[in-house]
Design a protein around this motif. Sequence first.
Motif, mmCIF file in Angstrom:
data_model
loop_
_atom_site.group_PDB
_atom_site.id
_atom_site.type_symbol
_atom_site.label_atom_id
_atom_site.label_comp_id
_atom_site.label_asym_id
_atom_site.label_seq_id
_atom_site.Cartn_x
_atom_site.Cartn_y
_atom_site.Cartn_z
ATOM 1 N N TRP A 1 103.624 -123.003 19.058
ATOM 2 C CA TRP A 1 102.121 -123.724 19.720
ATOM 3 C C TRP A 1 101.115 -122.632 19.652
ATOM 4 O O TRP A 1 101.180 -121.797 20.427
ATOM 5 C CB TRP A 1 102.754 -124.426 21.094
ATOM 6 N N GLN B 1 101.695 -126.261 15.528
ATOM 7 C CA GLN B 1 100.888 -127.048 16.405
ATOM 8 C C GLN B 1 99.626 -126.293 16.948
ATOM 9 O O GLN B 1 99.753 -125.140 17.483
ATOM 10 C CB GLN B 1 101.413 -127.856 17.251
ATOM 11 N N THR C 1 96.173 -125.826 19.053
ATOM 12 C CA THR C 1 95.579 -126.810 19.842
ATOM 13 C C THR C 1 94.305 -126.135 20.550
ATOM 14 O O THR C 1 94.380 -124.910 20.800
ATOM 15 C CB THR C 1 96.525 -126.929 21.192
#
Length: 218
Positions: free
Chosen positions: A179, A195, A197
């Motif tokens: 992440w 991912q 973000t």
Amino acid sequence: MVQSSKKNQGVPEPTIRRMPSYLAFSEGLLKKGQEFVSSTQIANYMNIDPTQVTKDLSYTSIVGKTRVGYEVRAMVDILSSFLGFTVMDQAFLVGAGSLGSALLHDDGLENFGLDIVAAFDVNPGIVGKKINDIEVFHIDQFRDLAQEMKAIIGIITVPAEYAQSVADLMAAWGVKAIWNFTPARIKVPDDIVVQNTSLYANLAIIFNKIHTDKEEAL
Ligand SMILES: NC(=O)c1ccc[n+]([C@@H]2O[C@H](COP(=O)([O-])OP(=O)(O)OC[C@H]3O[C@@H](n4cnc5c(N)ncnc54)[C@H](O)[C@@H]3O)[C@@H](O)[C@H]2O)c1
């Protein structure tokens, strides 16, 4: 008991993105004591078409009843399980600065199935301290502790220029997912889920929308 899969292959990403809102809506209805909810009611809340709701929910084991709709309790149980929120996965966080420590303080992540078991940093002022009961280790200890703690998710909150070296370290250890909160675009083997973000990307969209609206109004 509903089993969580945490591997819902083939489910479109927009569907996955809508599901936490279906879940939050159902949890609200459950608190109010509502037993059933129709796809139209969910669609009105989401501002989308009811057929989209029916299609999204068809990826799960939720079954609607004619005229009454979906059972709210089953929606809550099945959706939280389907989304992987009922099974805890362990994570490491690297970069316990401003954003990193905010994430370490977010107890809400545990409700969504993410348990941050250790943090890493290089700053001697932070290393050795605990943030919200989570110990911060020096990054040099990463390999040994990764072996010991076996976290499968890596969270990157270091300055962008260090993101790739941290990602390399995580990939070498064998994380299954990263992440990445930095603006850097990291390169890792294809079998690792990444991912990215960014709050700032969302902010840029807000700015773009309000400024465009203002210009149109002039
Ligand atoms: N995604 C978002 O919405 C969002 C929001 C804020 C910040 N960010 C990004 O998150 C990152 C961190 O931002 P911040 O404001 O918390 O910065 P910060 O300077 O407060 O924290 C960064 C931390 O990383 C540590 N660090 C530096 N190099 C390291 C290394 N090699 N290994 C381990 N730790 C290391 C530093 O000691 C520091 O504690 C930046 O890349 C920033 O752009 C993203």
